[in-house]
Design an enzyme around this catalytic site. Sequence first.
Site, PDB file in Angstrom:
ATOM      1  CB  SER A 143      32.875  36.856  34.581  1.00  0.00           C
ATOM      2  OG  SER A 143      33.339  35.521  34.597  1.00  0.00           O
ATOM      3  CE1 TYR A 156      34.198  36.911  40.065  1.00  0.00           C
ATOM      4  CE2 TYR A 156      33.298  35.429  38.412  1.00  0.00           C
ATOM      5  CZ  TYR A 156      34.183  36.429  38.773  1.00  0.00           C
ATOM      6  OH  TYR A 156      35.042  36.948  37.830  1.00  0.00           O
TER       7      TYR A 156
HETATM    8  P1  NAD Z   1      42.809  41.034  40.752  1.00  0.00           P
HETATM    9  O1  NAD Z   1      42.603  40.383  42.076  1.00  0.00           O
HETATM   10  O2  NAD Z   1      44.114  40.880  40.047  1.00  0.00           O
HETATM   11  O3  NAD Z   1      42.507  42.596  40.855  1.00  0.00           O
HETATM   12  C1  NAD Z   1      41.401  43.083  41.543  1.00  0.00           C
HETATM   13  C2  NAD Z   1      41.542  44.571  41.724  1.00  0.00           C
HETATM   14  O4  NAD Z   1      40.389  45.034  42.440  1.00  0.00           O
HETATM   15  C3  NAD Z   1      42.761  44.982  42.569  1.00  0.00           C
HETATM   16  O5  NAD Z   1      43.259  46.206  42.062  1.00  0.00           O
HETATM   17  C4  NAD Z   1      42.169  45.186  43.957  1.00  0.00           C
HETATM   18  O6  NAD Z   1      42.907  46.087  44.773  1.00  0.00           O
HETATM   19  C5  NAD Z   1      40.818  45.760  43.586  1.00  0.00           C
HETATM   20  N1  NAD Z   1      39.805  45.638  44.620  1.00  0.00           N
HETATM   21  C6  NAD Z   1      39.404  44.515  45.279  1.00  0.00           C
HETATM   22  N2  NAD Z   1      38.446  44.831  46.180  1.00  0.00           N
HETATM   23  C7  NAD Z   1      38.258  46.168  46.075  1.00  0.00           C
HETATM   24  C8  NAD Z   1      37.422  47.094  46.744  1.00  0.00           C
HETATM   25  N3  NAD Z   1      36.578  46.711  47.705  1.00  0.00           N
HETATM   26  N4  NAD Z   1      37.505  48.394  46.404  1.00  0.00           N
HETATM   27  C9  NAD Z   1      38.380  48.818  45.452  1.00  0.00           C
HETATM   28  N5  NAD Z   1      39.187  47.988  44.785  1.00  0.00           N
HETATM   29  C10 NAD Z   1      39.127  46.685  45.097  1.00  0.00           C
HETATM   30  O7  NAD Z   1      41.594  40.502  39.857  1.00  0.00           O
HETATM   31  P2  NAD Z   1      41.377  40.397  38.267  1.00  0.00           P
HETATM   32  O8  NAD Z   1      41.483  38.971  37.884  1.00  0.00           O
HETATM   33  O9  NAD Z   1      42.172  41.423  37.554  1.00  0.00           O
HETATM   34  O10 NAD Z   1      39.819  40.746  38.179  1.00  0.00           O
HETATM   35  C11 NAD Z   1      39.350  42.015  37.769  1.00  0.00           C
HETATM   36  C12 NAD Z   1      37.898  41.854  37.318  1.00  0.00           C
HETATM   37  O11 NAD Z   1      37.841  40.948  36.221  1.00  0.00           O
HETATM   38  C13 NAD Z   1      36.976  41.298  38.406  1.00  0.00           C
HETATM   39  O12 NAD Z   1      35.721  41.950  38.331  1.00  0.00           O
HETATM   40  C14 NAD Z   1      36.842  39.846  38.006  1.00  0.00           C
HETATM   41  O13 NAD Z   1      35.642  39.296  38.452  1.00  0.00           O
HETATM   42  C15 NAD Z   1      36.877  39.960  36.488  1.00  0.00           C
HETATM   43  N6  NAD Z   1      37.237  38.724  35.796  1.00  0.00           N
HETATM   44  C16 NAD Z   1      38.437  38.121  35.987  1.00  0.00           C
HETATM   45  C17 NAD Z   1      38.746  36.959  35.282  1.00  0.00           C
HETATM   46  C18 NAD Z   1      40.061  36.268  35.423  1.00  0.00           C
HETATM   47  O14 NAD Z   1      40.203  35.144  34.896  1.00  0.00           O
HETATM   48  N7  NAD Z   1      41.051  36.865  36.068  1.00  0.00           N
HETATM   49  C19 NAD Z   1      37.800  36.408  34.415  1.00  0.00           C
HETATM   50  C20 NAD Z   1      36.580  37.040  34.249  1.00  0.00           C
HETATM   51  C21 NAD Z   1      36.303  38.196  34.943  1.00  0.00           C
END
Ligand code: NAD
Length: 261
Positions: A143, A156
């Site tokens: 991130s 985080y």
């Molecule tokens: P999201 O909530 O849409 O998706 C998260 C996914 O992880 C889902 O499929 C959920 O079922 C799964 N998950 C959660 N806990 C779990 C567990 N214990 N075991 C297995 N699966 C699990 O989130 P997102 O925004 O798509 O985020 C995905 C990644 O991207 C994360 O690591 C997040 O930190 C990172 N990220 C997101 C953003 C953003 O702006 N959305 C920015 C930077 C980084």
Amino acid sequence: MSLRGKVALVTGSTSGIGLGIARSLAAAGADIMLNGFGDTGQIEAMRAGLEKDHGVKVGHDGADIGKPDQIAAMVAATHQAMGSLDILVNNAGIQFTANIEDFPSERWDQIIAINLSGVFFGMKAAIPGMQAKGWGRIINIASAHGLVASPQKVAYVAAKHGVVGMTKVAAIELANAGVTVNAICPGWVLTPLVEKQLHDRATRHGSAIDTESHAVLAEKQPMTRFSTPEQIGALAVFLCSDAASTMTGAPLSIDGGWVAQ
Ligand code: NAD
């Protein structure tokens, strides 16, 4: 570029960025092992849809990325069901926000287990198979918070900085094994994880979601628009290409200029 014949495991791919990456890798020809939580019927529809749309084999494993033994079992199951594991995308992640003094200890443990230790245990389980084949790609979804901090996100930010650090360690250890290891550092991507934060802010401030969307973007990013899961997916596909075969240990920002400031 074709990834036909390669097998990719994408953790947390039933939603958001993980699903975007799984779609992009499938479109490039890779067989996919999905992972993540959700409604059984919806996950099956997603799995079958990817298979049909892209003519690749797609499975789903419900391992909890907070549980090391389940991660190891998922990697073994991927080898067994798909015949290989060539591309590992450590993407599963959760968020919780509070000041340090108010941050519940169990939330700290949970975020560290999933967002940080889950990446370590995923790499630990997948690396021997990649070394044996002499080819592999590991992509850790960090991130902008892997490079800079924001308040109320202590667990985080600690986890994501750790992911960037362990990406570098793995890249050095595997430098001559045919395996590259990189971290993608997105800024704001509109996914359910971010939608929840926008909803919480709108409730707290008594404002509209649109107002909060603009506010969160303007606070952090010179470019006031969200990246998309498809854009993150396209970067992941590039990292699997021959053109990227000497790119390793890199934290790659895709963040509308967030960390350029
Ligand atoms: P999201 O909530 O849409 O998706 C998260 C996914 O992880 C889902 O499929 C959920 O079922 C799964 N998950 C959660 N806990 C779990 C567990 N214990 N075991 C297995 N699966 C699990 O989130 P997102 O925004 O798509 O985020 C995905 C990644 O991207 C994360 O690591 C997040 O930190 C990172 N990220 C997101 C953003 C953003 O702006 N959305 C920015 C930077 C980084």
